[in-house]
Design an enzyme around this catalytic site. Sequence first.
Site, mmCIF file in Angstrom:
data_model
loop_
_atom_site.group_PDB
_atom_site.id
_atom_site.type_symbol
_atom_site.label_atom_id
_atom_site.label_comp_id
_atom_site.label_asym_id
_atom_site.label_seq_id
_atom_site.Cartn_x
_atom_site.Cartn_y
_atom_site.Cartn_z
ATOM 1 N N THR A 341 -5.129 169.535 -60.481
ATOM 2 C CA THR A 341 -5.994 170.625 -60.042
ATOM 3 C C THR A 341 -7.273 170.629 -60.862
ATOM 4 O OG1 THR A 341 -5.148 172.294 -61.583
ATOM 5 C CG2 THR A 341 -3.940 171.993 -59.518
ATOM 6 N N CYS A 342 -8.241 171.385 -60.415
ATOM 7 C CA CYS A 342 -9.531 171.465 -61.112
ATOM 8 C C CYS A 342 -9.531 172.631 -62.091
ATOM 9 C CB CYS A 342 -10.660 171.603 -60.100
ATOM 10 S SG CYS A 342 -10.775 170.215 -58.973
ATOM 11 N N MET A 343 -8.507 172.688 -62.921
ATOM 12 C CA MET A 343 -8.373 173.771 -63.893
ATOM 13 C C MET A 343 -8.131 173.176 -65.272
ATOM 14 S SD MET A 343 -5.867 176.301 -61.713
ATOM 15 C CE MET A 343 -5.841 177.537 -63.009
#
Length: 412
Positions: A341-343
């Site tokens: 994810t983009c976290m």
Amino acid sequence: MYTFEQCKKLELEIGTPAYLVNEDLFLNNLRDIRAAFKSLYQNIVVGYSFKTNYLPYLCKLALEQGCYAEVVSFLEYQIALKVGFTGNQIIFNGPIKRESEFVTALLNGSVINIDSDYEIDYLERLKEIYPENQFEIGLRVNVSIKDENGCSAIYGEEESGRFGFMEDEIDKAIERLTKINCKIISLHGHTSSKNRAINNYVQIIDKLFEIQHHYKLDIKYINIGGGFFGPVPPGMFGYATPSYKDYAEVIIAKLHTNRWFCENRPCLVIEPGMSVAASSMAYITKVFDVKKRSNRWIAQVDGNMFHIRPSMHTMKIPFQIISGRVIDNVETKRIDFAGSTCMESDVLVRTETCRQVHQGDFLEIDNVGGYTFVMGANFIQFLPHIAILKNNEFISLREGSNFDNFIEIFNW
């Protein structure tokens, strides 16, 4: 631990990331918890907690082992019927039961442990349709449990949990049930705790016996719920945890201190979930890239933390790095296995190791059979596959999401 060759085979035939079921561990856990209790008291029902892991393959194994289905939604109720449970092998708990669902389960002969007044409204309306019927029903009791320091042991640390009837509500509930000739056959005391301590069940039993005695209830089931520890990997909690045998010895001894129990021999119901399902699944994810960032290395994998920790717990989950290379020993360094994810917070495993990690390696994370895929969502990536390895062949138990089965539920 799976081998590198098995992980490559999984990647090619099923895909990664994927959950892998260990059937033997699941069956051993079910048999062991039943044996621990049944060796001390014969009249036992094990109600497998579907909410923990409702994979139909595992639910069917539970059925074949003689378990009941313990469900808390009509989704789970329908899964139970689909895999072969009959209505009278289903225990229906939970705070939300729509009227049509409630009536279906009741007429199917399921044990419904009512949680709120609105369910008595259902029964009153149903009695008008079936005036000659005596419906059998269970009552969920709100139990306040304390730890050894006298503080609340309830999950969330509230003084009282939110489920079941409080002591000052039971009078009215029983009065209404008696008025429509409903027979209370079950007292249910499941209480989610933060410590899973043996003494919690002593307190639950005390409260259920108090209610049985006060209202002179002729019940068939004493249901103490779940929340037990199962086999725990070393270091996961940092302290010793009770075994199935430890729980059983104290619980059965406590039950036998009650004269009514000894004379009537009701069925003891336990509802294990995490204690049998957690160790029965592993998670395999592939390393796509390795790069250095300041004082740490990032091993970028195709899975993500929401697949293994959707509740964001901080327990130390066991893991293995699986490589097809000869192990390179280097100076100890920090490696973050970061998710897809983009976290920035998406880190599956953070470790200090002297092993070199390479692109194409795999990460195996164990003990992920409880409250993982059942809480899953298509967040950025599709849902993972679920498979089992039998005779060195992978069998798909759930296809991971793809665009076609993902998009077809939407309208625009």
